[in-house]
Design a protein around this motif. Structure first.
Motif, short mmCIF file in Angstrom:
data_model
loop_
_atom_site.label_atom_id
_atom_site.label_comp_id
_atom_site.label_asym_id
_atom_site.label_seq_id
_atom_site.Cartn_x
_atom_site.Cartn_y
_atom_site.Cartn_z
N ALA A 19 0.86 -1.19 0.00
CA ALA A 19 0.00 0.00 0.00
C ALA A 19 0.90 1.24 0.00
CB ALA A 19 -0.91 0.01 1.23
N PHE A 20 0.41 2.30 -0.63
CA PHE A 20 1.16 3.55 -0.72
C PHE A 20 0.23 4.71 -0.43
CE2 PHE A 20 2.32 7.36 -3.08
CZ PHE A 20 3.66 7.52 -2.73
N PRO A 103 2.87 0.19 -6.47
CA PRO A 103 2.21 -0.47 -5.34
C PRO A 103 0.92 -1.17 -5.79
CG PRO A 103 1.75 1.87 -5.31
CD PRO A 103 2.75 1.65 -6.41
N ASP A 104 0.41 -2.04 -4.93
CA ASP A 104 -0.85 -2.73 -5.22
C ASP A 104 -2.04 -1.81 -4.96
OD1 ASP A 104 0.19 -5.48 -5.76
OD2 ASP A 104 1.00 -5.18 -3.74
N VAL A 105 -1.86 -0.90 -4.02
CA VAL A 105 -2.95 0.00 -3.62
C VAL A 105 -2.39 1.40 -3.36
CG1 VAL A 105 -4.84 0.38 -1.98
CG2 VAL A 105 -4.02 -1.93 -2.38
N ILE A 106 -3.07 2.41 -3.88
CA ILE A 106 -2.79 3.79 -3.50
C ILE A 106 -3.94 4.22 -2.60
CG2 ILE A 106 -2.57 6.20 -4.25
CD1 ILE A 106 -1.61 5.21 -6.95
N VAL A 107 -3.62 4.83 -1.47
CA VAL A 107 -4.64 5.29 -0.54
C VAL A 107 -4.50 6.80 -0.38
CG1 VAL A 107 -5.63 5.00 1.75
CG2 VAL A 107 -4.44 3.08 0.68
N GLN A 116 -8.16 12.26 -9.73
CA GLN A 116 -7.20 13.27 -9.27
C GLN A 116 -5.97 12.66 -8.61
OE1 GLN A 116 -10.02 15.16 -6.60
NE2 GLN A 116 -10.08 16.98 -7.90
N VAL A 117 -5.97 11.36 -8.36
CA VAL A 117 -4.87 10.72 -7.65
C VAL A 117 -3.72 10.43 -8.61
CG1 VAL A 117 -4.18 8.68 -6.32
CG2 VAL A 117 -6.42 9.73 -5.91
N ALA A 118 -2.57 11.02 -8.30
CA ALA A 118 -1.37 10.78 -9.11
C ALA A 118 -1.03 9.30 -9.09
CB ALA A 118 -0.20 11.59 -8.55
N GLY A 119 -0.79 8.73 -10.25
CA GLY A 119 -0.41 7.33 -10.35
C GLY A 119 -1.56 6.35 -10.40
N VAL A 123 -1.31 2.39 -11.63
CA VAL A 123 -1.53 1.30 -10.66
C VAL A 123 -2.71 0.43 -11.08
CG1 VAL A 123 -2.25 0.83 -8.27
CG2 VAL A 123 -0.37 2.43 -8.73
N ILE A 124 -3.79 1.07 -11.54
CA ILE A 124 -4.97 0.31 -11.99
C ILE A 124 -4.61 -0.52 -13.22
CG2 ILE A 124 -7.28 0.55 -13.00
CD1 ILE A 124 -7.63 2.99 -11.01
N ALA A 125 -3.84 0.04 -14.15
CA ALA A 125 -3.41 -0.69 -15.35
C ALA A 125 -2.55 -1.89 -14.99
CB ALA A 125 -2.65 0.24 -16.30
N ASN A 126 -1.90 -1.83 -13.83
CA ASN A 126 -1.03 -2.92 -13.36
C ASN A 126 -1.81 -3.91 -12.48
OD1 ASN A 126 1.70 -3.98 -13.30
ND2 ASN A 126 1.71 -3.45 -11.13
N GLY A 127 -3.14 -3.75 -12.41
CA GLY A 127 -3.96 -4.68 -11.63
C GLY A 127 -4.21 -4.24 -10.21
N GLY A 128 -3.76 -3.04 -9.86
CA GLY A 128 -3.95 -2.54 -8.50
C GLY A 128 -5.23 -1.73 -8.38
N LYS A 129 -5.36 -1.04 -7.25
CA LYS A 129 -6.57 -0.25 -7.02
C LYS A 129 -6.24 1.03 -6.26
CE LYS A 129 -8.00 -2.47 -2.70
NZ LYS A 129 -9.10 -3.05 -1.96
N VAL A 130 -7.21 1.93 -6.24
CA VAL A 130 -7.10 3.19 -5.51
C VAL A 130 -8.23 3.22 -4.48
CG1 VAL A 130 -7.20 5.71 -5.68
CG2 VAL A 130 -6.12 4.38 -7.50
#
Length: 151
Positions: A19-20, A103-107, A116-119, A123-130
């Motif tokens: 998480a980031f 990261p897997d998750v941006i918080v 509006q969230v940078a990155g 991250v979503i394109a890499n299979g992660g989430k916000v």
């Protein structure tokens, strides 16, 4: 940064969910603790990006900001039990940092939308989430500074 990238590679190899979150974290208050605790729950490891002093000045937080220098702010964050790594970034947003660690998750706090969230896109394109966490109303460094001035 190279040290962090080695750690990220090791954590990913071990199957840890990363998480980031990021911010200025100038005068730590209840809202920061809530936000960091929530962010830590989103992964096995929490990396915190901290705006460098020059970046804070460009964010128009006020001429006296930051009150605490970047090394002090990073040290306070690094001492927290829920934080696994802290990295200072010079840019206005942590986009390059996020692209480097993926990261897997941006918080982020509730004053943002996913667009509006940078990155977020990377991250979503890499299979992660916000994840957007709610803000704890009534707690802000700007408010604390104002209250101190009013005496």
């Amino acid at each position: 940064m190279p040290e962090l990238q080695r750690e990220v590679t090791r954590w990913k190899f071990l199957g840890k969910k990363i998480a980031f979150t990021n911010g200025v974290f100038d005068i730590i208050h209840r809202g920061h603790i809530f936000s960091l605790s929530q962010a830590a729950q989103e992964g096995d490891v929490l990396i915190v990006g901290v705006n460098a002093d020059a970046s804070v000045k460009r964010l128009n937080k006020g001429p006296e900001r930051p009150i605490n220098d970047q090394d002090s702010r990073a040290l306070v964050l690094a001492s927290m039990v829920m934080v696994d790594a802290v990295v200072i970034f010079e840019e206005d947003t942590p986009l390059e940092l996020i692209k480097a660690i993926l990261p897997d998750v941006i918080v982020k706090g509730g004053d943002y939308t996913v667009d509006q969230v940078a990155g977020a896109k990377e991250v979503i394109a890499n299979g992660g989430k916000v994840v957007i966490n709610p803000i704890v109303e009534g707690f802000s460094t700007t408010g604390i500074v104002k209250k101190m001035r009013e005496g």
